[in-house]
Scaffold this active site. Sequence first.
Site, mmCIF file in Angstrom:
data_model
loop_
_atom_site.group_PDB
_atom_site.id
_atom_site.type_symbol
_atom_site.label_atom_id
_atom_site.label_comp_id
_atom_site.label_asym_id
_atom_site.label_seq_id
_atom_site.Cartn_x
_atom_site.Cartn_y
_atom_site.Cartn_z
ATOM 1 N N GLY A 12 0.822 -1.220 0.000
ATOM 2 C CA GLY A 12 0.000 0.000 0.000
ATOM 3 C C GLY A 12 0.849 1.260 0.000
ATOM 4 O O GLY A 12 2.074 1.216 0.149
ATOM 5 N N ASN A 13 0.188 2.412 -0.154
ATOM 6 C CA ASN A 13 0.904 3.699 -0.177
ATOM 7 C C ASN A 13 1.770 3.892 1.058
ATOM 8 O O ASN A 13 2.947 4.246 0.966
ATOM 9 C CB ASN A 13 -0.113 4.855 -0.235
ATOM 10 N N ARG A 39 -3.267 -12.407 -1.649
ATOM 11 C CA ARG A 39 -3.325 -12.058 -3.076
ATOM 12 C C ARG A 39 -2.106 -11.262 -3.540
ATOM 13 O O ARG A 39 -1.861 -11.142 -4.740
ATOM 14 C CB ARG A 39 -4.611 -11.305 -3.401
ATOM 15 N N SER A 40 -1.347 -10.708 -2.597
ATOM 16 C CA SER A 40 -0.155 -9.939 -2.953
ATOM 17 C C SER A 40 1.134 -10.741 -2.843
ATOM 18 O O SER A 40 2.215 -10.205 -3.120
ATOM 19 C CB SER A 40 -0.046 -8.701 -2.048
ATOM 20 N N CYS A 130 -3.709 10.966 10.484
ATOM 21 C CA CYS A 130 -2.769 11.838 9.775
ATOM 22 C C CYS A 130 -3.036 13.319 10.047
ATOM 23 O O CYS A 130 -2.102 14.106 10.256
ATOM 24 C CB CYS A 130 -2.810 11.564 8.272
ATOM 25 N N LYS A 214 -12.140 11.936 15.501
ATOM 26 C CA LYS A 214 -10.788 11.428 15.771
ATOM 27 C C LYS A 214 -9.855 12.563 16.203
ATOM 28 O O LYS A 214 -9.055 12.414 17.125
ATOM 29 C CB LYS A 214 -10.203 10.761 14.513
ATOM 30 N N HIS A 242 -1.511 17.331 3.550
ATOM 31 C CA HIS A 242 -2.683 17.874 4.219
ATOM 32 C C HIS A 242 -2.370 19.293 4.715
ATOM 33 O O HIS A 242 -1.281 19.546 5.238
ATOM 34 C CB HIS A 242 -3.056 17.026 5.442
ATOM 35 N N ASN A 315 1.116 13.933 4.464
ATOM 36 C CA ASN A 315 0.306 12.996 5.255
ATOM 37 C C ASN A 315 0.784 11.557 5.174
ATOM 38 O O ASN A 315 0.522 10.754 6.073
ATOM 39 C CB ASN A 315 -1.161 13.067 4.817
#
EC number: 1.2.1.11
Length: 344
Positions: A12-13, A39-40, A130, A214, A242, A315
């Site tokens: 992921g990012n 799956r990865s 974030c 949050k 951000h 972020n």
Amino acid sequence: MGFKIAVAGATGNVGREMLNILEERGFPADEVVALASRRSVGQEASYGDKTLKVKALENYDFSDTDICLMSAGGGVSQEYSPRIGKQGCVVIDNSSAFRYDQDVPLIVPEVNPDAVEGFRKKNIIANPNCSTAQLVVALKPLHDAATIRRVIVSTYQSVSGAGKEGMDELFEQTRAVFVADPISTKKFTKRIAFNVIPHIDVFMDDGFTKEEWKMVAETKKMLDPKIKLTATCVRVPVFIGHAESVNIEFAKPITADEAREILREAPGCQVIDKREDGGYITPYESAGEDATYISRLREDSTIDNGLAMWVVSDNLRKGAALNTVQIAELLVAKGLIQPKRQAA
């Protein structure tokens, strides 16, 4: 002997950024393992000049792993983090799964480093949202100096906060606008290209969104439960970075000049505040940088002891991957963790 580190959610990012930052900062790791869903498995992830083959999180044995940087989502973290912790591996979790658990410390190293010692109860440490992470880095030194009573914050949050799907949607919609193709929405509730959306996460009964809640809960937990905070969180058509418009009411007098000097000396902060064209930081300029940038510092004449400022950060880095690695560095610096293989 160095540490063995696992990165869960490595495709992921944020997971990719974690691997980059571990290598950039020279974290004392002898071995780094990339983990993701089944799956990865077999995909490749970069770690410096090395290429790691992704392994499955589901059946991975953490008994000889020292730290797991978890960025696989809240549901996955709720299922796996307690299991990993019981195997003696410290989990530093980037999701919201454990942020509000009294037995799990919520940490920004520049803000509340001493609280990290509470990790032993569950072997889990939480990384904040974030938007909260960059906010509290800027608020902490000001709170120490003049005691914050109230904060009003409006966020301008990039699409990378919604993951790769959010970035893809902005790209695809922007392209569609220019070539006059139909525009479809998948990740966001409304079109994001050339638009802003005042809605991040689910709506709650009081009309605020979970993202806004949050920010309130996490600021109170990390900084001071007496601080009153209200937030409006907005998604904007920016890929990374951000920004936040922050209005603060203090218990004690503080001028913009005093705040500027305090922030210039504060860890993690960088003040770019010239009262001229371009004398401020935008999200575009923050991308790839580690600092929390503060601009547009000024006094608010509508209240006693009021200040307004503009806060910007990457972020994916300070809001997620960098803060997670900094927590791992904090554990090492405080001597709270030793490599298992060395102990054996």
